[in-house]
Design an enzyme around this catalytic site. Structure first.
Site, mmCIF file in Angstrom:
data_model
loop_
_atom_site.group_PDB
_atom_site.id
_atom_site.type_symbol
_atom_site.label_atom_id
_atom_site.label_comp_id
_atom_site.label_asym_id
_atom_site.label_seq_id
_atom_site.Cartn_x
_atom_site.Cartn_y
_atom_site.Cartn_z
ATOM 1 N N ASP A 150 1.177 -1.415 -0.184
ATOM 2 C CA ASP A 150 -0.178 -0.017 0.481
ATOM 3 C C ASP A 150 0.813 1.110 0.063
ATOM 4 O OD1 ASP A 150 -1.998 1.874 0.556
ATOM 5 O OD2 ASP A 150 -3.353 -0.050 0.808
ATOM 6 N N HIS A 226 -3.900 6.375 3.021
ATOM 7 C CA HIS A 226 -3.781 5.141 2.632
ATOM 8 C C HIS A 226 -3.287 3.773 3.415
ATOM 9 C CE1 HIS A 226 -5.646 2.404 -0.263
ATOM 10 N NE2 HIS A 226 -6.672 2.708 -0.818
ATOM 11 N N SER A 563 -10.707 -0.681 -1.206
ATOM 12 C CA SER A 563 -9.834 -0.085 -0.188
ATOM 13 C C SER A 563 -10.062 -0.992 1.348
ATOM 14 C CB SER A 563 -8.970 0.760 -0.276
ATOM 15 O OG SER A 563 -8.954 1.157 -1.431
#
Ligand SMILES: *[C@@H]1O[C@H](CO)[C@@H](O)[C@H](O)[C@H]1NC(C)=O
Ligand SMILES: *[C@@H]1O[C@H](CO)[C@@H](O)[C@H](O)[C@H]1NC(C)=O
Ligand SMILES: *[C@@H]1O[C@H](CO)[C@@H](O)[C@H](O)[C@H]1NC(C)=O
Ligand SMILES: *[C@@H]1O[C@H](CO)[C@@H](O)[C@H](O)[C@H]1NC(C)=O
Ligand SMILES: *[C@@H]1O[C@H](CO)[C@@H](O)[C@H](O)[C@H]1NC(C)=O
Ligand SMILES: *[C@@H]1O[C@H](CO)[C@@H](O)[C@H](O)[C@H]1NC(C)=O
Ligand SMILES: *[C@@H]1O[C@H](CO)[C@@H](O)[C@H](O)[C@H]1NC(C)=O
Ligand SMILES: *[C@@H]1O[C@H](CO)[C@@H](O)[C@H](O)[C@H]1NC(C)=O
Length: 781
Positions: A150, A226, A563
């Site tokens: 990620d 994220h 996600s």
């Protein structure tokens, strides 16, 4: 347009913009606008050389160097030397072709960019509510290692404290790679490894230094938020009193709060290069992770498995006993699900029984239901105005209604709450609030029925309303000379119904790769599973302020996307792995899929947001994850790499295609090949049912006491399903039993799929396999 805007535009995009434009331009993402033009004759290619057969990494790298690249010697950017062989390099198309001819080269393909599957600023879930009562189970998993590919990690986050954890598992071979603002001290017994990869991104897009107005760290440190969010959702430690500026306050925890994290940063500014992802996966497999979590994917259409870097890397992970859980994408439309290879667990996103209400108090005392993430208290009443009634000179009212920049008359919106509408579902909602703020407005009501359940963050008090509230709002404005209102700060409402619902943005099946490209008779009902992915609270990077409320620095944030659902499944997989360390990735997939539920909290089949519309397994796969049940599935559908290869062979894969996945994978000339629909997947899909068909499956029993399971059947419309034998008896753990499923079509399904299922029940467990069929002819005329 300035560069900073380009990036904020990318980051707040709700949906893959390429899809909405109807095409998928290669390497034409807007990010390149901000990068010095560097692309010329050479492009970034991945040279894939198959399974690792060399004694050690050095010998692979030597062997890689021995491959002549013709006159211009290219510098390898990445060497894949641990789990599979190959390298990536900047090459001309001629060099790429030349290399393709080299005997030790399996394939040469262009490195493409993948998108992080975030749909920015969407709603939330309390992880606790997803796992109520499972505290005992959650105390496991301390030796399970989850690899997260990620945007890196913010190691100081409380979620990554290693309180109470034992020493790093000895088998872990990873490293803590240092770099910008990241030292060895940033790894601990929670973050046991951290690596980063940027060569692919920089080759594809340009040097990180050239990205304007965006902070980044050339290290595993996360400047995007994220990666910290997904990693803490999987294995974050327990943190009391976490919230987004007071919203959603509660205890934040990862699903597998004791599992260890190995961080692989391969995503920059929302994009992840194939070449970097492959490098990360090569390392992760070698480092000894148990589960790999991938919250990104190619823009639709999904590339065929044999040509897709993520599928190829995941195949090697599968071969090495690692479950890969990956997000299905946020593309809304049918047949857009990505990461659909049968060796990947493909995850859709759904809502929770929780809403973030930011209601509107009208001057006539009526309170209208609004939804958003709005911590800002509005102290006074303010006048209401439709944006269409506040058009700047020369701008048509319709254009002004969308509240885009330079369409509104400042003098008319000053100190007012402006009512805006949505032009396209993919629009940047946040920008509208910025435009109103710049014009002196103080609040926004956005009429946005389809996305109102997704929590957005704005720079001024703002809320989203649907059809019901709109009617009341209109009638108030129509009858009142000086309409006024206040927007209340967000309060959390629990136990909302119906829930879960499949998120409006969650990509849908069918898996278009298998049936159409390799002409299969069999499909998988992808996505495989759904999990919470709307309004998830988890750790954030305090430097990622671009899309947060008033651009404030946050330690925790609430966002949505597949996600966010994928890490929930990765966490459940980690817990299962800790209970059954010897289980294959397929067994873990099976446990998660067969124990899921298709019912919502009103006792009806899960619907799809926003209008609770009818769904099929192409929305949610086997159903909504049930973590506790998945720890005790009773029966498991297992398969291994050979089964996958047989499946691909019977689906018509060529030797050349197979070679892209595995060097040893020739299709045998089997006189009685296993039919593709007999691939022991935990769902049954037939893309062309011609009359009747018998399908076989084998289950393995995991239980302490002898038991009998009885088959219970839901017939798809117009199809008669029978199961033989209809009882399965087991004496002891590990026993296998096979059964036959006869499908008899009584009615054509006219190009649509019809759905049903088989559930094995023993009074304790329910082991369900969904069935999806496209009936092209009947067995009776
Ligand atoms: C990163 O390190 C540099 C140099 O030590 C320091 O100036 C900067 O403030 C650090 N940045 C962050 C976000 O911690
Ligand atoms: C939770 O944090 C807030 C500040 O964010 C603080 O005011 C409050 O006292 C804390 N509550 C508890 C129980 O610690
Ligand atoms: C192998 O993968 C490359 C890269 O995507 C692709 O171009 C090639 O067509 C694939 N080969 C086969 C036979 O599918
Ligand atoms: C109004 O919107 C239409 C359609 O998007 C566009 O073609 C037109 O140029 C706009 N007019 C103005 C004055 O902005
Ligand atoms: C709106 O446009 C003006 C220039 O016309 C620009 O200065 C401003 O930053 C823009 N606002 C937003 C929110 O994009
Ligand atoms: C849901 O219903 C509303 C109001 O009836 C309608 O405007 C909207 O387009 C519908 N959305 C979808 C995705 O069906
Ligand atoms: C379906 O089966 C019938 C009889 O076996 C055969 O004649 C027909 O060609 C088949 N149709 C397709 C589309 O395969
Ligand atoms: C389904 O098939 C079985 C066996 O052929 C038969 O006994 C049963 O009546 C059929 N059911 C329906 C609804 O046609």
């Amino acid at each position: 347009m300035g560069c900073s805007k380009v990036f904020s535009f990318i980051l707040v995009l709700l949906i893959e913009y390429t899809l909405v434009n109807g095409s998928t331009p290669k390497n034409t993402i807007p990010i390149t606008w901000c990068i010095k033009a560097k692309r010329s004759l050479v492009q970034h290619y991945i040279v894939y050389m198959g399974d690792q057969s060399h004694p050690n990494s050095e010998s692979v790298i030597r062997a890689n160097h021995e491959i002549s690249l013709g006159e211009a010697k290219a510098e390898a950017l990445h060497h894949y030397s641990k789990s599979f062989r190959g390298f990536s390099a900047m090459l001309t198309p001629e060099q790429a072709n030349q290399l393709q001819e080299h005997e030790s080269v399996v394939s040469v393909f262009e490195s493409k960019l993948n998108r992080l599957h975030t749909t920015h600023s969407w709603d939330f879930l309390g992880l606790n509510s997803a796992y109520t009562g499972s505290h005992v189970a959650l105390d496991w998993a301390s030796d399970v290692i989850v690899g997260v590919v990620d945007s890196g990690v913010w190691p100081e986050s409380e979620s990554f404290r290693d309180y109470g954890l034992g020493p790093v598992p000895e088998r872990f071979k990873g490293e803590c790679v240092t770099g910008d603002n990241f030292t060895l001290a940033n790894c601990n017994k929670k973050i046991i490894g951290a690596r980063f990869y940027s060569k692919g991104f920089e080759a594809d897009v340009g040097p990180l230094e050239d990205v304007v107005n965006r902070q980044y760290f050339r290290s595993p440190r996360d400047s995007d938020g994220h990666g910290s969010h997904t990693a803490s959702t999987i294995a974050g430690s327990i943190v009391a009193n976490a919230s987004l500026l007071g919203i959603g306050r509660g205890t934040a925890r990862g699903g597998a709060a004791n599992a260890r994290l190995a961080i692989y940063k391969a995503c920059w500014f929302g994009y992840c290069s194939d070449a970097d992802i492959l490098s990360a996966m090569d390392d992760a497999i070698h480092d000894g992770v148990d589960i790999l979590s991938l919250s990104f994917g190619p823009s639709p259409p999904q590339p065929i498995y044999f040509e897709d870097a993520v599928s190829v890397g995941a195949f090697h992970a599968f071969q090495n006993g690692i479950l890969v859980s990956a997000s299905a994408g946020n593309s809304i439309f049918p047949a857009t699900a990505c990461n659909v290879a049968p060796w990947i667990l493909t995850v859709a996103a759904s809502t929770l029984d929780r809403q973030f209400r930011s209601d509107i108090h009208l001057g006539n005392s009526k309170v209208l239901k609004g939804l958003s993430l709005n911590p800002i208290k509005m102290d006074n009443w303010h006048a209401l105005i439709y944006a269409s009634a506040a058009a700047a000179p020369g701008v048509p009212a319709t254009n002004a209604s969308f509240c885009k920049n330079n369409t509104l008359d400042r003098s008319l919106i000053k100190d007012k709450i402006v009512i805006c509408t949505i032009e396209k579902v993919t629009e940047n909602r946040r920008l509208k609030a910025m435009v109103i703020k710049e014009g002196g407005g103080v609040g926004m009501i956005l009429i946005d029925h389809n996305a109102r359940d997704v929590g957005f963050e704005f720079v001024i008090p703002a809320t989203l309303i649907g059809q019901d509230a709109l009617e009341d709002l209109q009638s108030y404005i129509n009858t009142e000379r000086n309409p006024i209102a206040r927007i209340y700060p967000t309060r959390t409402v629990l136990d909302t119904k119906p829930a879960p619902e499949v998120a409006a943005f969650s990509s849908m099946g069918p898996n278009v790769v298998t049936p159409d490209i390799i002409k299969a008779k069999c499909i998988q009902l992808q996505p495989d599973i759904t999990a919470p992915g709307v309004n998830i609270l988890a750790a954030w990077s305090p430097v990622a302020t671009e899309d947060t409320v008033e651009q404030r620095s946050l330690d925790y944030n609430i966002i949505s996307g597949t996600s966010m659902s994928c890490p929930h499944i990765s966490a459940v997989a980690a817990i299962i792995k800790s209970h059954y360390p010897s289980w294959s990735p397929a067994s873990i997939m099976s446990a998660i899929m067969t124990t899921s539920t298709v019912m919502d909290n009103t006792g009806r089949v899960i619907g799809r947001d926003p209008n609770d519309t009818k769904t099929t397994p192409f929305d949610y796969g086997s159903g909504h994850v049930n973590p506790l049940a998945s720890l005790n599935p009773g029966l498991v559908y297992d398969f291994n790499t050979q089964d996958v290869v047989k499946f691909l062979c019977s689906n018509g894969a060529s030797a050349a295609q197979l070679k892209n996945l595995t060097t040893g994978g020739e299709c045998e000339k089997d006189p009685n090949p296993t039919a593709s629909y007999n691939f022991n997947y935990p769902s049954i899909g037939v893309s062309k049912l011609n009359g009747s068909l018998s399908v076989y499956r084998t289950v393995t029993f995991y239980g302490k006491e002898a038991t009998v399971y009885y088959a219970s059947i839901e017939n798809p419309e117009g199809v008669n399903v029978t199961v033989t034998p209809s009882e399965l008896r087991f004496m002891k753990e590990g026993e296998k039993a096979s059964f036959r499923v006869d499908l008899k079509a009584l009615k054509k399904s006219n190009g649509n799929f019809v759905f049903g299922g088989i559930t094995w029940k023993n009074g304790i467990q329910r082991v369900r396999t969904p069935i999806g069929l496209n009936v092209i002819s009947t067995s009776y005329y």
